[in-house]
Design a protein around this motif. Sequence first.
Motif, PDB file in Angstrom:
ATOM      1  N   LEU A 141      26.557  48.757  37.792  1.00 50.00           N
ATOM      2  CA  LEU A 141      26.464  50.128  37.265  1.00 50.00           C
ATOM      3  C   LEU A 141      25.171  50.410  36.494  1.00 50.00           C
ATOM      4  O   LEU A 141      25.153  51.237  35.585  1.00 50.00           O
ATOM      5  N   GLU A 142      24.084  49.750  36.874  1.00 49.65           N
ATOM      6  CA  GLU A 142      22.834  49.941  36.124  1.00 49.65           C
ATOM      7  C   GLU A 142      22.366  51.404  36.178  1.00 49.65           C
ATOM      8  O   GLU A 142      21.991  51.978  35.147  1.00 49.65           O
ATOM      9  N   ASN A 143      22.382  52.006  37.366  1.00 50.97           N
ATOM     10  CA  ASN A 143      21.888  53.388  37.496  1.00 50.97           C
ATOM     11  C   ASN A 143      22.732  54.357  36.678  1.00 50.97           C
ATOM     12  O   ASN A 143      22.221  55.272  36.042  1.00 50.97           O
ATOM     13  N   GLU A 144      24.045  54.135  36.688  1.00 45.29           N
ATOM     14  CA  GLU A 144      24.949  55.022  35.941  1.00 45.29           C
ATOM     15  C   GLU A 144      24.700  54.909  34.437  1.00 45.29           C
ATOM     16  O   GLU A 144      24.662  55.906  33.723  1.00 45.29           O
ATOM     17  N   MET A 145      24.532  53.682  33.957  1.00 45.00           N
ATOM     18  CA  MET A 145      24.314  53.479  32.517  1.00 45.00           C
ATOM     19  C   MET A 145      22.959  54.054  32.103  1.00 45.00           C
ATOM     20  O   MET A 145      22.826  54.668  31.049  1.00 45.00           O
ATOM     21  N   LEU A 146      21.965  53.861  32.964  1.00 47.70           N
ATOM     22  CA  LEU A 146      20.612  54.381  32.719  1.00 47.70           C
ATOM     23  C   LEU A 146      20.647  55.900  32.617  1.00 47.70           C
ATOM     24  O   LEU A 146      20.038  56.504  31.722  1.00 47.70           O
ATOM     25  N   ARG A 147      21.404  56.496  33.509  1.00 40.44           N
ATOM     26  CA  ARG A 147      21.490  57.966  33.555  1.00 40.44           C
ATOM     27  C   ARG A 147      22.218  58.531  32.333  1.00 40.44           C
ATOM     28  O   ARG A 147      21.829  59.570  31.798  1.00 40.44           O
ATOM     29  N   ASP A 148      23.251  57.840  31.856  1.00 41.58           N
ATOM     30  CA  ASP A 148      24.149  58.434  30.865  1.00 41.58           C
ATOM     31  C   ASP A 148      23.948  57.946  29.438  1.00 41.58           C
ATOM     32  O   ASP A 148      24.704  58.340  28.548  1.00 41.58           O
ATOM     33  N   ALA A 149      22.963  57.081  29.204  1.00 42.94           N
ATOM     34  CA  ALA A 149      22.680  56.630  27.825  1.00 42.94           C
ATOM     35  C   ALA A 149      21.355  57.227  27.371  1.00 42.94           C
ATOM     36  O   ALA A 149      20.501  57.538  28.200  1.00 42.94           O
ATOM     37  N   THR A 150      21.187  57.360  26.063  1.00 40.40           N
ATOM     38  CA  THR A 150      19.877  57.768  25.551  1.00 40.40           C
ATOM     39  C   THR A 150      18.868  56.655  25.849  1.00 40.40           C
ATOM     40  O   THR A 150      17.738  56.906  26.230  1.00 40.40           O
ATOM     41  N   ALA A 151      19.312  55.416  25.657  1.00 45.78           N
ATOM     42  CA  ALA A 151      18.478  54.259  25.985  1.00 45.78           C
ATOM     43  C   ALA A 151      19.373  53.132  26.468  1.00 45.78           C
ATOM     44  O   ALA A 151      20.435  52.896  25.876  1.00 45.78           O
ATOM     45  N   LEU A 152      18.968  52.480  27.541  1.00 46.10           N
ATOM     46  CA  LEU A 152      19.724  51.326  28.046  1.00 46.10           C
ATOM     47  C   LEU A 152      18.944  50.055  27.745  1.00 46.10           C
ATOM     48  O   LEU A 152      17.769  49.944  28.079  1.00 46.10           O
ATOM     49  N   HIS A 153      19.614  49.093  27.118  1.00 46.04           N
ATOM     50  CA  HIS A 153      19.001  47.793  26.826  1.00 46.04           C
ATOM     51  C   HIS A 153      19.785  46.768  27.648  1.00 46.04           C
ATOM     52  O   HIS A 153      20.920  46.432  27.294  1.00 46.04           O
ATOM     53  N   LEU A 154      19.199  46.330  28.728  1.00 53.02           N
ATOM     54  CA  LEU A 154      19.920  45.419  29.622  1.00 53.02           C
ATOM     55  C   LEU A 154      19.477  43.982  29.345  1.00 53.02           C
ATOM     56  O   LEU A 154      18.283  43.687  29.314  1.00 53.02           O
ATOM     57  N   CYS A 155      20.433  43.102  29.131  1.00 53.62           N
ATOM     58  CA  CYS A 155      20.116  41.702  28.806  1.00 53.62           C
ATOM     59  C   CYS A 155      20.838  40.769  29.781  1.00 53.62           C
ATOM     60  O   CYS A 155      21.959  41.067  30.207  1.00 53.62           O
ATOM     61  N   THR A 156      20.210  39.662  30.082  1.00 56.93           N
ATOM     62  CA  THR A 156      20.917  38.594  30.813  1.00 56.93           C
ATOM     63  C   THR A 156      20.786  37.297  30.008  1.00 56.93           C
ATOM     64  O   THR A 156      19.758  37.057  29.367  1.00 56.93           O
ATOM     65  N   ASP A 157      21.838  36.485  30.089  1.00 63.08           N
ATOM     66  CA  ASP A 157      21.842  35.224  29.318  1.00 63.08           C
ATOM     67  C   ASP A 157      20.680  34.328  29.753  1.00 63.08           C
ATOM     68  O   ASP A 157      20.087  33.631  28.930  1.00 63.08           O
ATOM     69  N   ASP A 158      20.399  34.325  31.084  1.00 62.71           N
ATOM     70  CA  ASP A 158      19.375  33.405  31.594  1.00 62.71           C
ATOM     71  C   ASP A 158      18.007  34.068  31.762  1.00 62.71           C
ATOM     72  O   ASP A 158      17.063  33.432  32.241  1.00 62.71           O
ATOM     73  N   GLY A 159      17.893  35.347  31.415  1.00 65.90           N
ATOM     74  CA  GLY A 159      16.599  36.027  31.533  1.00 65.90           C
ATOM     75  C   GLY A 159      16.221  36.403  32.954  1.00 65.90           C
ATOM     76  O   GLY A 159      15.083  36.793  33.214  1.00 65.90           O
ATOM     77  N   SER A 160      17.160  36.317  33.910  1.00 62.51           N
ATOM     78  CA  SER A 160      16.817  36.616  35.310  1.00 62.51           C
ATOM     79  C   SER A 160      16.659  38.114  35.556  1.00 62.51           C
ATOM     80  O   SER A 160      16.171  38.526  36.617  1.00 62.51           O
ATOM     81  N   TYR A 161      17.063  38.938  34.596  1.00 58.94           N
ATOM     82  CA  TYR A 161      16.889  40.386  34.715  1.00 58.94           C
ATOM     83  C   TYR A 161      16.939  40.993  33.320  1.00 58.94           C
ATOM     84  O   TYR A 161      17.659  40.491  32.446  1.00 58.94           O
ATOM     85  N   GLY A 162      16.180  42.049  33.102  1.00 53.70           N
ATOM     86  CA  GLY A 162      16.160  42.682  31.782  1.00 53.70           C
ATOM     87  C   GLY A 162      15.623  41.717  30.731  1.00 53.70           C
ATOM     88  O   GLY A 162      14.808  40.835  31.027  1.00 53.70           O
ATOM     89  N   GLU A 163      16.115  41.852  29.515  1.00 58.46           N
ATOM     90  CA  GLU A 163      15.659  40.964  28.447  1.00 58.46           C
ATOM     91  C   GLU A 163      16.528  39.709  28.387  1.00 58.46           C
ATOM     92  O   GLU A 163      17.722  39.774  28.638  1.00 58.46           O
ATOM     93  N   LYS A 164      15.912  38.586  28.059  1.00 59.46           N
ATOM     94  CA  LYS A 164      16.679  37.341  27.946  1.00 59.46           C
ATOM     95  C   LYS A 164      17.385  37.299  26.581  1.00 59.46           C
ATOM     96  O   LYS A 164      16.741  37.546  25.550  1.00 59.46           O
ATOM     97  N   GLY A 165      18.669  37.033  26.610  1.00 57.19           N
ATOM     98  CA  GLY A 165      19.372  36.879  25.333  1.00 57.19           C
ATOM     99  C   GLY A 165      20.744  37.514  25.364  1.00 57.19           C
ATOM    100  O   GLY A 165      21.154  38.111  26.363  1.00 57.19           O
ATOM    101  N   PHE A 166      21.441  37.362  24.258  1.00 49.82           N
ATOM    102  CA  PHE A 166      22.805  37.889  24.144  1.00 49.82           C
ATOM    103  C   PHE A 166      22.796  39.296  23.538  1.00 49.82           C
ATOM    104  O   PHE A 166      21.849  39.680  22.841  1.00 49.82           O
ATOM    105  N   VAL A 167      23.879  40.002  23.783  1.00 48.26           N
ATOM    106  CA  VAL A 167      23.975  41.381  23.276  1.00 48.26           C
ATOM    107  C   VAL A 167      23.913  41.421  21.740  1.00 48.26           C
ATOM    108  O   VAL A 167      23.382  42.370  21.166  1.00 48.26           O
ATOM    109  N   THR A 168      24.429  40.387  21.112  1.00 49.44           N
ATOM    110  CA  THR A 168      24.394  40.355  19.642  1.00 49.44           C
ATOM    111  C   THR A 168      22.939  40.257  19.139  1.00 49.44           C
ATOM    112  O   THR A 168      22.590  40.865  18.130  1.00 49.44           O
TER     113      THR A 168
END
Length: 282
Positions: A141-168
């Motif tokens: 749901l990346e496109n949906e979240m991108l469309r409906d948030a003021t800002a989307l911060h996408l993270c992956t645990d292994d850094g394979s997409y978006g920013e590397k790290g946990f949501v916390t």
Amino acid sequence: MPAILNKTLLNQDVARLDIYAPLIAAKALPGQFVIIRATAESERVPLTIAQADTSNGAVTVVVQKVGKSTLVLSELSTGDNLHDIVGPLGMPTHTEGLKKAAVVGGGLGCAIAWPITKALHDQGTETHMIAGFRNKDLVILENEMLRDATALHLCTDDGSYGEKGFVTDKLRLLVQQGHSFDRVYAIGPLIMMKFVSKLTKELGIPTVVSMNPIMVDGTGMCGACRVTVDGKVRFACVDGPDFDGHLVDFDETMKRASAYKEFEAARKESHICNLMGVKTNA
Ligand code: FES
């Protein structure tokens, strides 16, 4: 019988189902859920409503293959009928009166976090959505979240997409950068909600979590969905699913959830073996 208007695979284990249920679509609010039976013999599966579209009468749910019942649901196709669907159930998520909010979604929880993000954004709340996944292949749901948030911060645990790290980590960073949130919503695995709540307690930000324990009847009668909140027993199906994250006894809920995991894994394995014609004792 409610028909599946459209089925889309979001990743290898997650499917989006748009189900024709106009009466439910007309009443549904963010945070509410439905209970579905794929066949007369199926278990009742509670699924949060990801979207309700009154123009075509569709209720959207997102299903992950975690056990036999969700596996059967995931195997249905566009045009197939469900045995029944009941809802909307549960209390809607309260979003009113907020200037700025953060919505934290973890994995499949993003399917629930997305409509809350949309509701906040649509009412004029500055909404930062932090979406966390284990890796790139699991992003939904990346496109949906991108469309409906003021800002989307996408993270992956292994850094394979978006920013590397946990949501916390990302939530802490945003606060350190000067973002002042009136409320945080956290929806995802219990362990994630526990640690988001721990962090926001430290930061002094009111936090709402969406509990998704085992449910049976969905009407407050069976007690299967009980959670302890502020020392009191509450039922997620009628009192929730939203609760104050700072008051939920996550450890107790995680203990109860783990008791079902082995059982579900065995039933899923058994179903796959039956499909493939392999004998199993499960
Ligand atoms: Fe039975 Fe909530 S599912 S009381």
